[in-house]
Design a protein around this motif. Sequence first.
Motif, mmCIF file in Angstrom:
data_model
loop_
_atom_site.group_PDB
_atom_site.id
_atom_site.type_symbol
_atom_site.label_atom_id
_atom_site.label_comp_id
_atom_site.label_asym_id
_atom_site.label_seq_id
_atom_site.Cartn_x
_atom_site.Cartn_y
_atom_site.Cartn_z
ATOM 1 N N PHE A 266 0.757 -1.231 -0.033
ATOM 2 C CA PHE A 266 0.062 -0.037 -0.072
ATOM 3 C C PHE A 266 1.029 1.081 0.183
ATOM 4 O O PHE A 266 2.161 1.254 0.276
ATOM 5 N N LEU A 267 0.307 2.383 -0.276
ATOM 6 C CA LEU A 267 0.809 3.763 -0.427
ATOM 7 C C LEU A 267 0.183 4.655 0.589
ATOM 8 O O LEU A 267 -1.286 4.529 0.055
ATOM 9 N N ILE A 268 0.277 5.349 1.423
ATOM 10 C CA ILE A 268 -0.689 6.248 1.924
ATOM 11 C C ILE A 268 0.279 7.775 1.934
ATOM 12 O O ILE A 268 1.442 7.923 2.093
ATOM 13 N N GLY A 269 -0.867 8.749 1.309
ATOM 14 C CA GLY A 269 -0.400 9.979 1.462
ATOM 15 C C GLY A 269 -0.938 10.930 2.399
ATOM 16 O O GLY A 269 -2.230 10.864 2.451
ATOM 17 N N ASP A 270 0.105 11.596 3.373
ATOM 18 C CA ASP A 270 -0.709 12.503 4.408
ATOM 19 C C ASP A 270 -1.649 11.435 5.070
ATOM 20 O O ASP A 270 -1.123 10.681 5.571
ATOM 21 N N ARG A 271 -2.771 12.256 5.576
ATOM 22 C CA ARG A 271 -3.735 11.502 6.439
ATOM 23 C C ARG A 271 -4.914 11.323 5.774
ATOM 24 O O ARG A 271 -6.101 10.990 6.504
ATOM 25 N N GLU A 272 -4.971 11.476 4.503
ATOM 26 C CA GLU A 272 -6.500 11.076 3.687
ATOM 27 C C GLU A 272 -6.356 10.078 2.645
ATOM 28 O O GLU A 272 -7.295 9.537 2.686
ATOM 29 N N THR A 273 -5.125 9.852 2.061
ATOM 30 C CA THR A 273 -5.129 9.085 0.731
ATOM 31 C C THR A 273 -4.512 7.705 0.883
ATOM 32 O O THR A 273 -3.462 7.802 1.477
ATOM 33 N N ILE A 274 -4.986 6.758 0.000
ATOM 34 C CA ILE A 274 -4.373 5.441 0.268
ATOM 35 C C ILE A 274 -4.457 4.536 -1.077
ATOM 36 O O ILE A 274 -5.767 4.811 -1.716
ATOM 37 N N ALA A 275 -3.779 4.109 -1.660
ATOM 38 C CA ALA A 275 -3.549 2.927 -2.699
ATOM 39 C C ALA A 275 -3.436 1.733 -2.190
ATOM 40 O O ALA A 275 -2.491 1.578 -1.368
ATOM 41 N N TRP A 276 -4.126 0.672 -2.443
ATOM 42 C CA TRP A 276 -4.156 -0.639 -1.936
ATOM 43 C C TRP A 276 -4.076 -1.794 -2.800
ATOM 44 O O TRP A 276 -5.286 -1.635 -3.731
ATOM 45 N N ARG A 277 -3.186 -2.718 -2.736
ATOM 46 C CA ARG A 277 -3.260 -3.748 -3.640
ATOM 47 C C ARG A 277 -3.498 -4.905 -3.060
ATOM 48 O O ARG A 277 -3.177 -5.062 -1.699
ATOM 49 N N HIS A 278 -4.252 -5.869 -3.500
ATOM 50 C CA HIS A 278 -4.611 -7.017 -2.592
ATOM 51 C C HIS A 278 -3.686 -8.072 -2.409
ATOM 52 O O HIS A 278 -3.902 -9.080 -1.501
ATOM 53 N N GLY A 285 -6.769 -3.957 -6.965
ATOM 54 C CA GLY A 285 -6.699 -3.221 -5.837
ATOM 55 C C GLY A 285 -7.686 -1.856 -5.888
ATOM 56 O O GLY A 285 -8.545 -1.855 -6.852
ATOM 57 N N TRP A 286 -7.357 -1.040 -4.897
ATOM 58 C CA TRP A 286 -8.263 0.201 -5.018
ATOM 59 C C TRP A 286 -7.603 1.502 -4.468
ATOM 60 O O TRP A 286 -6.627 1.319 -3.944
ATOM 61 N N ALA A 287 -8.081 2.502 -4.814
ATOM 62 C CA ALA A 287 -7.567 3.773 -4.160
ATOM 63 C C ALA A 287 -8.714 4.669 -3.739
ATOM 64 O O ALA A 287 -9.737 4.532 -4.127
ATOM 65 N N ARG A 288 -8.329 5.301 -2.657
ATOM 66 C CA ARG A 288 -9.306 6.356 -2.122
ATOM 67 C C ARG A 288 -8.681 7.614 -1.667
ATOM 68 O O ARG A 288 -7.463 7.491 -1.147
#
Length: 320
Positions: A266-278, A285-288
């Motif tokens: 996964f990758l997280i950016g600051d305190r809001e964003t994330i990209a996640w692979r299964h 995967g998904w990104a939010r």
Amino acid sequence: MTLKIRKYSWQLAPASIKAIRQQVFIDEQGVPPELEWDDTDEVSDHFVAVLPDNTPVAVARLVPSITDIGRIGRMAVVKEHRGKGYGEQLLRHLMAEGAEQFSELWLSAQQYAVPFYEKLGFHVCSTPYDDAGIPHLDMRCLAATQIIESGREQAPTIAGRDDATWHFAQENDFTDLLDTIAGQANQRLWLYDRLLDHDLYDRERLRDIFSAMARRHRVCEIRLLVHDDKPLVQRRHQIVQLMRRLPSKIELRLVNDDYPAEDAPFLIGDRETIAWRHGFDTLEGWARFSDSGRVKLQAEAFQRMWDTARPSLELRELPL
């Protein structure tokens, strides 16, 4: 009201394109004529949006590049037709047109217009600067194809504002969304994966995003946490080379196998964003872009692994 949008070369452009730019930029905003009319017009595609009765109401241009970047510019809507959604229709058309030719789209936005461009998925990527006496900021869209295909409105892919889930299963979709997250981070980028796969991470655009963040923000940290660093010595990985030039901003550690570790990257950016692979061996995967709860959980897991991780001996041996 749905507009008709027509494309022209500069040589065949109707007089209305010049007339609208003259009215909006020179007459209304006071841009000097010598700055408004430039050589770029000659090589650009020019667009005019017209009403069903063929009344022209908005214009813009799409500038090609020797790189894989398209630049949208000179976008203007006739004063009496503003506030009707015509500018948004035109910009969506340019995004669809540009997405077929370029991997990313850029524009220089007047500062007051930033929320308009954010509504369609462009994010700020510079500090303010002056252009013709008007404050501007650079903005870019790295996932135009995904945004156009999704049909989503209200700030798609904008950090802290888009609460939708963006699914991906192909490399291009993953890297576009990953870079969109990384490109909006200001203070923290934490990346966890089995290794820094060359296809996914050894890319010029991602390197430039990391570099810009490290140089633009005085207090920021880019942490790379991997299980295997041996592939990094096989060739000059762009992220690793950048890390060695900016050691105070970018750090890589190895997971300690004596402690529990997460089973998905996964990758997280600051305190809001994330990209996640299964999983490590899949691109699904998904990104939010607005999910502080999930980011908090993953940040805690990352911190636990980071605290027990060790530095890379391979990197110490890697020549500059």
